[in-house]
Design an enzyme around this catalytic site. Sequence first.
Site, short mmCIF file in Angstrom:
data_model
loop_
_atom_site.label_atom_id
_atom_site.label_comp_id
_atom_site.label_asym_id
_atom_site.label_seq_id
_atom_site.Cartn_x
_atom_site.Cartn_y
_atom_site.Cartn_z
N ARG A 114 27.03 -10.80 -19.64
CA ARG A 114 27.86 -9.96 -18.50
C ARG A 114 28.83 -9.43 -19.28
O ARG A 114 29.41 -8.23 -18.45
CB ARG A 114 28.05 -11.07 -17.38
CG ARG A 114 28.76 -10.50 -16.19
CD ARG A 114 28.85 -11.42 -15.25
NE ARG A 114 27.72 -11.91 -14.31
CZ ARG A 114 27.30 -11.45 -13.21
NH1 ARG A 114 28.45 -10.75 -12.56
NH2 ARG A 114 26.31 -11.82 -12.71
N GLU A 165 34.80 -13.41 -7.20
CA GLU A 165 35.21 -12.95 -8.73
C GLU A 165 35.77 -11.41 -8.81
O GLU A 165 36.82 -11.29 -9.49
CB GLU A 165 33.96 -13.09 -9.63
CG GLU A 165 33.62 -14.28 -9.82
CD GLU A 165 32.36 -14.36 -10.54
OE1 GLU A 165 32.02 -15.04 -11.42
OE2 GLU A 165 31.43 -13.84 -9.92
#
Length: 744
Positions: free
Chosen positions: A307, A686
Site C-alpha cells: 500500500r 484513515e
Amino acid sequence: MTVGRSVAHESAALHVTGTALYTDDLVHRTAHVLHAYPVSAPHAHALVTRLDVTPAHRIDGVVRVLTAADVPGVNDAGVKHDEPLFPTEIMFRGHAVCWVLGETLEAARLGAAAVVVDYQELPAVITVPDAIAAGSYQGNTLLLERGAPDFERCDRVFEGEFEFAGQEHFYLETHCSLALVDEAGQVFVQASTQHPSETQEIVAHVLGLSSHEVTVQCLRMGGGFGGKEMQPHGLAAIAALGATLTGRPVRLRLNRAQDMAMTGKRHGFHASWRVGFSGDGDLLALEATLTSDGGWSLDLSEPVLSRALCHIDNAYWIPDIRVTGRVARTHKTSQTAFRGFGGPQGMLVIEDILGRCAPRLGIAPEDLRRRNFYREGQDTPYGQPVRHAERLGRTWQQALATSRWHERQRDVAVFNATHEHRKRALAITPVKFGISFNFTAFNQAGALVHVYKDGSVLINHGGTEMGQGLHTKMLQIAATALGLPLSRVRLAPTRTDKVPNTSATAASSGTDLNGGAVKNACEQILARMEGVPGDTWEQRVSNAYFGRVQLSAAGYYRTEGIHWDAMAMRGNPFKYFVYGVAVAEAEVDAFSGAYEIRRVDIVHDVGDSISPLIDIGQVEGGFLQGLGWLTLEDLRWHEEDGRLLTGGASTYKIPSFSEMPAEFNVGFLQQATEDGVVHGSKAVGEPPFMLAFSVREALRQAVSAFGPGDAPVDLPSPATPEQVYWAIRATAARTADVRLTTMS
C-alpha cells in the site's frame, strides 16, 4: 430516515459515565479467574539455553507455568507461521519466553521473576540502515513501475534520502483477553481484537481444535488504530491455553510498559529517491527504494509495503515511475498495521520530495502541488483509473475559499517582515487515498438481523467497535432500511458464532462492507413481508409471524469491481478514492524551535455522510493523530541493546488538547455522492490522517522564512521542536554564508 442525521455515538452515555464495559471489566464478573504474566527476555537477540520454571512453583499463589511443552496444537501465533508462541530464539527485547498463571496478578508477577532462564546472546540488527548494510530482509521484494524513468530528458533532477519514524498506537485500552472453557469443551474468548475470526483461527490451531470449537467475542475496544488487527491473536491463545489446561478462566492484560515493549507499531521507513521535473515544474520521473522496518517477523509488513508503494503518488500524476519496496528484518517488535496501513508512509515520501524541491525549482509549494494533480482520464502507476479526479480541484478550491488563503498569505507576509525571531507560514496539501483491502478476499462481510414478534430488531455484524462509531452507523442503516426509529433497533456484540469468517475491521472498510451486509439482510426481510397487511410496523410483523414468514436474515456483501495481482503490482485494488485538502498555519520560535498550530481548515470528501457528527469526529481525530506522528511521537530504541527508550507516557508524547489548533474548521466536500456504495457514503477512518502533512509543510515553510525565503529545508520526521530548532539553525547558517559571500 436516520441515515444522514447527526446522532450521538451509540455508547456515548456509557463512555462518559464509566459504565461501558471493556474486556478487562468482565474479569470482575467472572469467578475464579487466573492471571497471566510474561517472562520477558532482556536481550534483543539470543538463544534460550536453559529454562527452569521450578522456582516459580514455590511462589505462593502460582498455579501453573505455560511453556512450549503445553501446546497441544501448533506453537505459532502468526498467519505466516513465523511467530513461535513460546520461542527458543529471542528476537526482540521483551519477547515472552513463557507465561506464569497466578491466583493474583502479583503472584503471577513474582512467579515470572522467579523463573530461571539462561541465554546465549547473539548479534542484533536494530536500525534500518544497519539492516540494509547487512542485507537483512524478509518477505518479497515488490516493484511498482510504469514506463522507464529517463532523467536525461528532465530539465531539473534532484535526489536524496529520507528516514522517518514509526508510531506507537497508544490505544487507551491495552491488549487484553479473557478465556474460559464450558462443560462441553467449547473455548470462549473475550478479546480486544479488530479481527475476531482470525483470533479464532489462531487460538484453534494453537489448541489443536477446529474453528467451530472456539468462539471469540469483542464487546468493544478502547481504541485499536490497527494495533489490534494481528497482535491480539497470540495473547488470546495464551489465555485460551491456560484456561484449557487449568479448567479455570484466564485473564491476560498487558500493562502499558509491557504493551509498548512487546507489541508492534507503525513501520518506520527509509527512502532513497531521484526525481525529475520539467522546467515548468511538471513531475516527469521518479525512481525510489522504500525499505520498511518490519521488526522480527512479517506480520502485515508485505501488504503494508504494497500500500505504501500504491500511495507514493498521492494526488500527483507521475508519467514514468519505478519504485522498489522491501521489508527489513530487525530485532525489534514485529511492526504491524496502523491507521493508513502504509499509505501515510508512501505519501510522506512524495510530499517531502515536493517540499524539498519547490524552493530549488523557484515555484511556490502550493503551485507545484496544484499543477501536478491527476486529471480525468489518467491512471495510477498500478493501472487503476483515477475516478472523479476533478474532485481534487474542487476540494482544493473549497479549502482555499473557506480558509481565506490569499488574504491570510498577505497577513503572514506582514507578520514575518515585522518579527525577526518568530515566523509564520501557511501550507496546503492534498490527499488521494484508495479504499478497500489490498487482499481481495477480505472485501466481503456478513450480518445477522432478527425481527422479533413485537417489532423490535436486533442486528449483529462482523465489524468491531473501537470508538469509531461503526455500530452507530449500522444502527442508522438498519433503522432506515426498515423505516423504523433508532429506538426500535438494538445491536449485539460482535462474535464469531453469529457472523462467521469476518474480515478485520480495518482499511476504512467497516461501514462499506458491514453496512452493505446489514442493508442486504434488512431488504431480504422486507421482501418476504411484501404484501403482508397491517397499519403499523408491529401489526405487519405480527401478521408475518402468524403467516409463517421468516423474520430473520443473514445478509452478505462483497465489493464488486476490484482485482489485484500482488506480485505484479497491477490491477484495480480500490473501490474508490477519497479526496481531502488541509490548510495549516504554523508559528515557530527561533530560540527554542517551539511552534504553535494557529489554525487548520479541512475540506474532506465523505460522499454522502451517513452520520455527520461521527464523521467530523473521525476527521478531527485522524488529523490530530497524523499530527502526532509527524511532529511529536518520537519512537527510539537503544541501538546496542534494543531497549525501547520511549516506553511509556513519560517519554513518548502523544497529541493532546494542547496540540489542538487554536482554530479548527472541518467541512465536507459538497455534491460528492459515491455510486455503488451504501447510501453514497465514503470511508472516513484513515484518509484524514494524512491531512496532517499540511502541518509539517507549514513548519518547513516557517523555518525557511528565517532565511532568504527561498531556502530549501530538510526537515526530519517527526519534526519535534528540537528538530525544528536545528533546521532553523541550518537555515540561518546558510543565510549567513550567503551574506558573507556577498560582502566579500
